[in-house]
Design an enzyme around this catalytic site. Structure first.
Site, PDB file in Angstrom:
ATOM      1  CG  HIS A   2      14.530  -0.475  16.027  1.00  0.00           C
ATOM      2  ND1 HIS A   2      13.885  -0.841  14.847  1.00  0.00           N
ATOM      3  CD2 HIS A   2      13.786   0.647  16.527  1.00  0.00           C
ATOM      4  CE1 HIS A   2      13.093  -0.014  14.505  1.00  0.00           C
ATOM      5  NE2 HIS A   2      13.168   1.076  15.248  1.00  0.00           N
ATOM      6  CD  GLN A   6      18.453   5.769  18.568  1.00  0.00           C
ATOM      7  OE1 GLN A   6      19.059   6.907  19.244  1.00  0.00           O
ATOM      8  NE2 GLN A   6      17.236   5.590  18.088  1.00  0.00           N
ATOM      9  CB  CYS A  47      10.144  -0.135  16.437  1.00  0.00           C
ATOM     10  SG  CYS A  47       9.397   1.056  15.640  1.00  0.00           S
ATOM     11  CE  LYS A  89      16.871   5.922  14.030  1.00  0.00           C
ATOM     12  NZ  LYS A  89      15.587   6.133  14.630  1.00  0.00           N
ATOM     13  CG  ASP A 118      20.528  -0.969  14.857  1.00  0.00           C
ATOM     14  OD1 ASP A 118      20.883   0.004  14.707  1.00  0.00           O
ATOM     15  OD2 ASP A 118      19.364  -1.319  15.181  1.00  0.00           O
TER      16      ASP A 118
HETATM   17  N1  PMP Z   1      17.669   0.682  15.210  1.00  0.00           N
HETATM   18  C1  PMP Z   1      17.354   1.563  16.112  1.00  0.00           C
HETATM   19  C2  PMP Z   1      18.295   1.092  17.304  1.00  0.00           C
HETATM   20  C3  PMP Z   1      16.802   2.480  16.020  1.00  0.00           C
HETATM   21  O1  PMP Z   1      16.279   3.369  16.951  1.00  0.00           O
HETATM   22  C4  PMP Z   1      15.979   2.648  14.869  1.00  0.00           C
HETATM   23  C5  PMP Z   1      15.006   3.615  14.705  1.00  0.00           C
HETATM   24  N2  PMP Z   1      14.182   4.113  15.673  1.00  0.00           N
HETATM   25  C6  PMP Z   1      16.330   1.847  13.793  1.00  0.00           C
HETATM   26  C7  PMP Z   1      17.036   0.571  13.931  1.00  0.00           C
HETATM   27  C8  PMP Z   1      15.503   1.749  12.423  1.00  0.00           C
HETATM   28  O2  PMP Z   1      15.828   3.145  11.800  1.00  0.00           O
HETATM   29  P1  PMP Z   1      15.369   3.315  10.564  1.00  0.00           P
HETATM   30  O3  PMP Z   1      13.694   3.415  10.677  1.00  0.00           O
HETATM   31  O4  PMP Z   1      15.789   4.762  10.140  1.00  0.00           O
HETATM   32  O5  PMP Z   1      15.467   2.489   9.631  1.00  0.00           O
END
Ligand code: PMP
Length: 398
Positions: free
Chosen positions: A112, A192, A354, A215, A189
């Site tokens: 991401h 998920q 993203c 999430k 990270d």
């Molecule tokens: N890392 C991963 C794997 C994600 O899926 C996401 C959100 N789609 C993020 C980071 C970023 O999360 P946030 O927008 O809550 O900062």
């Protein structure tokens, strides 16, 4: 095992829609919303400042929420700072560690943006020597690919615990072993996996773990950065009230523990809501949540694979955190998502998720993929309706 049918009444909007965009943001149950309104009505006050009873109560609830989350993640041997989200957490590490201009960072291609752009930025600013992007486009991160990319200058591996595009889970424990052997820092990270898998940080072996509350059924605007005891501590991104020890002249020392990362008035109500979400998930049992998400994702893949003109990007030979990516020949992913909403009130995500570096490889024509992602309140009926509606779409363009 919990029953998805039994918990659906905790999520009132499910009376009207089929929600399959959980990898973007999960729904919050009544219990989480009520914990927040209880805090608003009964102990809305600033924390760690002043001595009156409301402030003492808010401080107690804020710190109790931190303890609840530390227990939820098995992270007692570390510090948990409340942040806004995963993105803020990765950036605190990127901006705050004491990098050397020769340092290199290894990052899988499928990450991401939140776990790739902070490192690219260090590279373009010349604060590190470079980012080594590894791995392919099949959704699998292989520990041996990471090991092969390590050089004497590798300072950190930054890896997503699960892919938000594929739903696949990375072998983080194995990667942690390799990092330890080579004396390299490991950032995970967990955006998920925090919602879907039992995470035990004591066992996982990473130095930093980043996650987002929204999430995992918590409120928006609250998340966390966990730092293992003994791992290098980043310099705080912000200076100001709450993060300070002693000010002497024009210099100051920082507060001990997580407080140094929480400058200014923190999101106390969000922290209380997030702790309630962790309690809710604990009652369901994270092993059960993991099994439920993976089983539904596989049911979805099995159904989608039967449809001519549908290409499933998510591999089918592995446990999943509930997200499945696919495309429909001749239909833009946004059109698929619109149709699913208009025809069957099914909410899915479409686009690049993203993950532009990955999408430039797997969807070079643009448009990305459609991603349907389940959570504990989704049922087999939800999945079957998605599959049937995608089939309708695929037939329309034949
Ligand atoms: N890392 C991963 C794997 C994600 O899926 C996401 C959100 N789609 C993020 C980071 C970023 O999360 P946030 O927008 O809550 O900062």
């Amino acid at each position: 095992m919990f029953s998805a049918e039994d918990i659906r009444e905790d999520f009132p909007v499910l009376e009207h829609i089929i929600y399959l965009d959980n990898a973007a943001t999960a729904l919050s149950p009544r219990q989480v919303v009520e914990a927040q309104s209880d805090a608003e009505y009964h102990y809305r006050a600033n924390v760690g400042r002043g001595v009156h009873r409301l402030g003492r109560m808010a401080t107690h609830k804020f710190e109790e929420s931190r303890e609840t989350l530390l227990r939820f993640f098995g992270g007692e041997a570390g510090t948990l700072a409340f942040t806004r989200n995963t993105t803020e957490s990765t950036n605190i590490i990127a901006r705050g560690l004491d990098w050397k201009p020769t340092d290199r960072i290894i990052v899988p291609l499928q990450e991401h943006h939140s776990n790739i752009l902070p490192w690219f930025r260090l590279e373009s600013e010349g604060r590190i020597a470079g980012v080594d992007v590894i791995g392919g486009t099949d959704g699998h991160i292989r520990a041996e690919d990471i090991e092969a990319a390590i050089t004497k200058d590798t300072r950190m591996v930054a890896v997503g615990h699960a892919s938000n595009v594929f739903g696949t889970i990375a072998p983080v424990k194995e990667i942690a072993g390799i990092c330890r052997e080579h004396d390299i820092l490991l950032l995970v990270d967990g955006a998920q996996t925090a919602p879907h898998l039992p995470v035990n940080l004591a066992d996982l072996g990473c130095d930093y773990f980043c996650f987002s509350g929204h999430k995992m059924m918590g409120p928006m605007g609250i998340g966390g950065l966990w730092i293992k005891d003994g791992a290098p501590t980043p310099a705080p991104a912000y200076a100001g009230g709450g993060m300070v020890g002693i000010v002497s002249g024009h210099t100051f020392s920082t507060a001990a523990g997580a407080g140094k990362f929480e400058a200014g008035t923190p999101n106390v109500i969000g922290a209380v809501g997030l702790a309630e979400a962790a309690r809710y998930l604990t009652r369901l049992g994270m092993e059960n949540v993991a099994a439920h998400s993976s089983a539904l994702a596989h049911r979805m893949i099995d159904g989608l694979l039967e449809i001519e003109g549908v290409n499933v990007t998510t591999p089918s030979d592995t446990p999943l955190v509930g997200a499945v990516s696919f495309t429909v020949d001749g239909v833009h992913p946004h059109e698929v998502a619109y149709f699913l909403d208009e025809a069957a009130a099914i909410m899915v995500r479409s686009g690049e998720h993203c993950c532009q570096p990955l999408m430039q490889k797997i969807a070079p024509a643009g448009g990305g993929t459609v991603r349907a992602s389940v959570y504990c309140y989704n049922t087999e009926d939800d999945v079957d309706l998605l599959v049937a509606t995608v089939e309708e779409i695929a037939h329309m363009v034949k």
